[in-house]
Design a protein around this motif. Structure first.
Motif, PDB file in Angstrom:
ATOM      1  N   ASP A 128       0.996  -1.198   0.074  1.00  0.00           N
ATOM      2  CA  ASP A 128       0.077  -0.114  -0.157  1.00  0.00           C
ATOM      3  C   ASP A 128       0.963   1.105  -0.130  1.00  0.00           C
ATOM      4  O   ASP A 128       1.413   1.623   1.120  1.00  0.00           O
ATOM      5  N   GLU A 185       0.583   4.546  -0.136  1.00  0.00           N
ATOM      6  CA  GLU A 185       0.277   5.560   0.750  1.00  0.00           C
ATOM      7  C   GLU A 185       0.684   5.354   1.964  1.00  0.00           C
ATOM      8  O   GLU A 185       1.379   6.381   2.714  1.00  0.00           O
ATOM      9  N   LEU A 186       0.564   3.861   2.626  1.00  0.00           N
ATOM     10  CA  LEU A 186       1.222   3.746   3.788  1.00  0.00           C
ATOM     11  C   LEU A 186       2.651   3.638   3.831  1.00  0.00           C
ATOM     12  O   LEU A 186       3.110   4.212   4.598  1.00  0.00           O
ATOM     13  N   VAL A 187       3.427   3.112   2.678  1.00  0.00           N
ATOM     14  CA  VAL A 187       4.747   3.055   2.600  1.00  0.00           C
ATOM     15  C   VAL A 187       5.062   4.668   2.800  1.00  0.00           C
ATOM     16  O   VAL A 187       6.009   4.912   3.330  1.00  0.00           O
ATOM     17  N   LEU A 209       9.102  13.216  10.569  1.00  0.00           N
ATOM     18  CA  LEU A 209       7.968  14.303  10.983  1.00  0.00           C
ATOM     19  C   LEU A 209       7.722  14.298  12.492  1.00  0.00           C
ATOM     20  O   LEU A 209       7.466  15.250  13.026  1.00  0.00           O
ATOM     21  N   VAL A 210       7.971  13.007  12.980  1.00  0.00           N
ATOM     22  CA  VAL A 210       7.805  12.972  14.426  1.00  0.00           C
ATOM     23  C   VAL A 210       8.971  13.892  15.169  1.00  0.00           C
ATOM     24  O   VAL A 210       8.641  14.479  15.945  1.00  0.00           O
ATOM     25  N   ARG A 234      16.490  -7.037  15.052  1.00  0.00           N
ATOM     26  CA  ARG A 234      17.822  -6.842  14.826  1.00  0.00           C
ATOM     27  C   ARG A 234      18.711  -6.208  15.622  1.00  0.00           C
ATOM     28  O   ARG A 234      18.324  -5.339  15.939  1.00  0.00           O
ATOM     29  N   ASP A 248       3.848   7.170   4.307  1.00  0.00           N
ATOM     30  CA  ASP A 248       3.762   7.552   5.740  1.00  0.00           C
ATOM     31  C   ASP A 248       4.927   6.902   6.644  1.00  0.00           C
ATOM     32  O   ASP A 248       5.305   7.348   7.658  1.00  0.00           O
ATOM     33  N   ILE A 249       5.050   5.617   6.000  1.00  0.00           N
ATOM     34  CA  ILE A 249       6.202   4.916   6.860  1.00  0.00           C
ATOM     35  C   ILE A 249       7.545   5.528   6.778  1.00  0.00           C
ATOM     36  O   ILE A 249       8.282   5.667   7.627  1.00  0.00           O
ATOM     37  N   VAL A 268       1.458  10.285  12.163  1.00  0.00           N
ATOM     38  CA  VAL A 268       1.146  10.964  10.809  1.00  0.00           C
ATOM     39  C   VAL A 268      -0.280  11.013  10.471  1.00  0.00           C
ATOM     40  O   VAL A 268      -0.870  12.174  10.291  1.00  0.00           O
ATOM     41  N   ARG A 269      -0.828   9.845  10.839  1.00  0.00           N
ATOM     42  CA  ARG A 269      -2.189   9.729  10.487  1.00  0.00           C
ATOM     43  C   ARG A 269      -3.263  10.173  11.599  1.00  0.00           C
ATOM     44  O   ARG A 269      -4.269  10.878  11.385  1.00  0.00           O
ATOM     45  N   ILE A 280      17.318   6.183   8.356  1.00  0.00           N
ATOM     46  CA  ILE A 280      15.806   5.834   8.436  1.00  0.00           C
ATOM     47  C   ILE A 280      15.660   5.100   7.228  1.00  0.00           C
ATOM     48  O   ILE A 280      14.927   3.912   7.107  1.00  0.00           O
ATOM     49  N   ASP A 340      10.419   5.615  16.977  1.00  0.00           N
ATOM     50  CA  ASP A 340       9.902   6.818  16.104  1.00  0.00           C
ATOM     51  C   ASP A 340       9.433   6.042  14.886  1.00  0.00           C
ATOM     52  O   ASP A 340       8.555   6.633  14.169  1.00  0.00           O
ATOM     53  N   THR A 344      17.229   1.533   7.122  1.00  0.00           N
ATOM     54  CA  THR A 344      16.666   0.680   8.320  1.00  0.00           C
ATOM     55  C   THR A 344      15.223   0.172   7.630  1.00  0.00           C
ATOM     56  O   THR A 344      15.022  -0.966   7.898  1.00  0.00           O
ATOM     57  N   LEU A 345      14.531   1.211   7.213  1.00  0.00           N
ATOM     58  CA  LEU A 345      13.176   0.583   6.737  1.00  0.00           C
ATOM     59  C   LEU A 345      13.219  -0.356   5.478  1.00  0.00           C
ATOM     60  O   LEU A 345      12.547  -1.293   5.410  1.00  0.00           O
ATOM     61  N   LEU A 346      14.210  -0.229   4.686  1.00  0.00           N
ATOM     62  CA  LEU A 346      14.542  -1.056   3.457  1.00  0.00           C
ATOM     63  C   LEU A 346      14.759  -2.394   3.869  1.00  0.00           C
ATOM     64  O   LEU A 346      14.358  -3.313   3.601  1.00  0.00           O
ATOM     65  N   GLY A 396       5.976   6.596  14.329  1.00  0.00           N
ATOM     66  CA  GLY A 396       5.982   7.683  13.171  1.00  0.00           C
ATOM     67  C   GLY A 396       4.487   7.619  12.299  1.00  0.00           C
ATOM     68  O   GLY A 396       3.719   8.532  12.011  1.00  0.00           O
ATOM     69  N   PRO A 397       4.513   6.295  11.525  1.00  0.00           N
ATOM     70  CA  PRO A 397       3.419   6.566  10.323  1.00  0.00           C
ATOM     71  C   PRO A 397       1.966   6.525  10.998  1.00  0.00           C
ATOM     72  O   PRO A 397       1.023   7.168  10.464  1.00  0.00           O
ATOM     73  N   VAL A 407       8.062   8.713   5.675  1.00  0.00           N
ATOM     74  CA  VAL A 407       8.140  10.509   6.327  1.00  0.00           C
ATOM     75  C   VAL A 407       7.776  10.412   7.606  1.00  0.00           C
ATOM     76  O   VAL A 407       8.402  11.103   8.484  1.00  0.00           O
ATOM     77  N   GLY A 408       7.246   9.389   8.269  1.00  0.00           N
ATOM     78  CA  GLY A 408       6.681   9.431   9.714  1.00  0.00           C
ATOM     79  C   GLY A 408       7.776   9.700  10.744  1.00  0.00           C
ATOM     80  O   GLY A 408       7.482  10.498  11.508  1.00  0.00           O
ATOM     81  N   PRO A 409       8.877   8.919  10.660  1.00  0.00           N
ATOM     82  CA  PRO A 409       9.724   8.996  11.713  1.00  0.00           C
ATOM     83  C   PRO A 409      10.474  10.469  11.579  1.00  0.00           C
ATOM     84  O   PRO A 409      10.771  10.955  12.813  1.00  0.00           O
ATOM     85  N   LEU A 463      11.105  -3.325   3.295  1.00  0.00           N
ATOM     86  CA  LEU A 463      10.444  -2.770   2.168  1.00  0.00           C
ATOM     87  C   LEU A 463      11.054  -3.356   0.839  1.00  0.00           C
ATOM     88  O   LEU A 463      10.316  -3.300  -0.306  1.00  0.00           O
ATOM     89  N   ARG A 464      12.138  -3.780   0.946  1.00  0.00           N
ATOM     90  CA  ARG A 464      12.722  -4.501  -0.190  1.00  0.00           C
ATOM     91  C   ARG A 464      11.995  -5.855  -0.662  1.00  0.00           C
ATOM     92  O   ARG A 464      11.319  -6.620   0.251  1.00  0.00           O
ATOM     93  N   LEU A 514      15.594   5.642  17.641  1.00  0.00           N
ATOM     94  CA  LEU A 514      15.038   5.649  16.194  1.00  0.00           C
ATOM     95  C   LEU A 514      14.048   4.832  15.741  1.00  0.00           C
ATOM     96  O   LEU A 514      12.855   5.027  15.057  1.00  0.00           O
TER      97      LEU A 514
END
Lengths: 208, 208
Positions: free
Chosen positions: A163, A165-167, A176-177, B159, A169-170, B177-178, A196, B169, A199-201, B173-174, A172-174, B204-205, B166
């Motif tokens: 999704d 839209e959710l990704v 923006l926090v 991990r 927010d995932i 944001v919402r 960030i 957050d 780590t997310l990837l 975060g996500p 930018v979220g940290p 996300l990869r 971090l």
């Protein structure tokens, strides 16, 4: 703070005038508004008339360029904030790092500038200014993020079927926090955006 | 909205009184304050004296229980918001889902309650109330999140070697944001917390 780069995204019905004379007038109007904000005048008390007086122009000169106070304030904010980023376009990952780092630098600018800080805070209680800022700054930034993610999905950098839209927010979220919700958070770390995104990837589970 | 569960986290120096009579008095004070807020009286105009009159108690009765207006407003907010969650403790993943879902439910409550919405908005412009809310609601919630992550790192769900501040957050975060930054975001999706947590754990990869 390159005032000449300010466009009238909030009043798209008006033709963009690039002539030097027009630019100088715009700069005077924007700087006049900044001067009032620097003096601590609350947004609600800054009328077009007062801006015109401070900038040494007629009210009609302002109304020819902006539809009203709201659109002008948004351009003042945009002139004071770091410019929108040029995306490198080398990969989704690199584009996301640049997008997030722009958020970080805006957060830093917002903290070090009493004007920005003040206007951002006051803006939230003015639905009209907030709507103008949203449509000319936040919504385009969000669209840009979604496009970057769509390209990443296409070129296989992003897991398919997410999704987006959710990704968005995932990602930018940290940031923006830390920039918006936690005024005490450290924003000086120049690697924060990169940390960030990577780590997310990679995900948070242990590598098995 | 179980007022009897309200504790005096903001005035820890006072002994907690569990006697029924005391609880009834507290409920009357909190409900009196809510009544004023429902009538649209701005926070700044709600004095302890006015609350005392509305609740039918003496000012001293209020001051015996709260150090001042700020601590009382925070307890009013907490009484109106969904309670803090019981963590299932079955895994880091399950605990995080519950924590994030509580944020979602608070966001929903905040939107549907004019009182909550109003108080939250006004609170930001009152540094004292904001500080009281931060120390009694936000900081403990953040500590709870960090503890959950620490347990996850210990039991191998997370991990190793990550910056847990971090990572915290990254999880909240996500959702924030919402709930806080995008008043138009849909919060009715009961799977949202779960989707966020699992997407973050998986990364996300593409799976290679």
């Amino acid at each position: 703070m390159d005032v000449s780069l300010v466009d009238r995204g909030t009043a798209p019905e008006q033709p963009v005038r690039g002539r030097p004379r027009s630019e100088a007038v715009e700069r005077a109007i924007i700087e006049g508004t900044m001067k009032l904000l620097e003096e601590g005048v609350p947004l609600a008390e800054i009328s077009i008339e007062r801006i015109a007086r401070t900038a040494g122009v007629g009210k009609a000169t302002i109304y020819r360029r902006w539809s009203g106070k709201e659109a002008l304030f948004v351009d003042v904010l945009r002139a004071a904030e770091p410019d929108d980023p040029e995306l490198p376009g080398t990969s989704m990952r690199d584009d996301l790092v640049v997008l997030l780092d722009t958020l970080r630098r805006r957060g830093l600018a917002n903290r070090s500038s009493a004007i920005l800080h003040n206007v951002h805070a006051q803006m939230k209680s003015s639905p009209k200014i907030w709507a103008a800022y949203h449509s000319s700054v936040i919504a385009p930034r969000r669209r840009m993020g979604l496009e970057v993610l769509r390209r990443g999905e296409e070129n296989g950098e992003l897991r398919p079927g997410l999704d987006l839209e959710l990704v968005n927010d995932i990602f930018v979220g940290p940031m923006l926090v830390r920039t918006v919700l936690r005024p005490d958070a450290d924003l000086t770390d120049e690697d924060l955006a990169e940390r960030i995104v990577d780590t997310l990837l990679d995900g948070l589970r242990p590598v098995s």
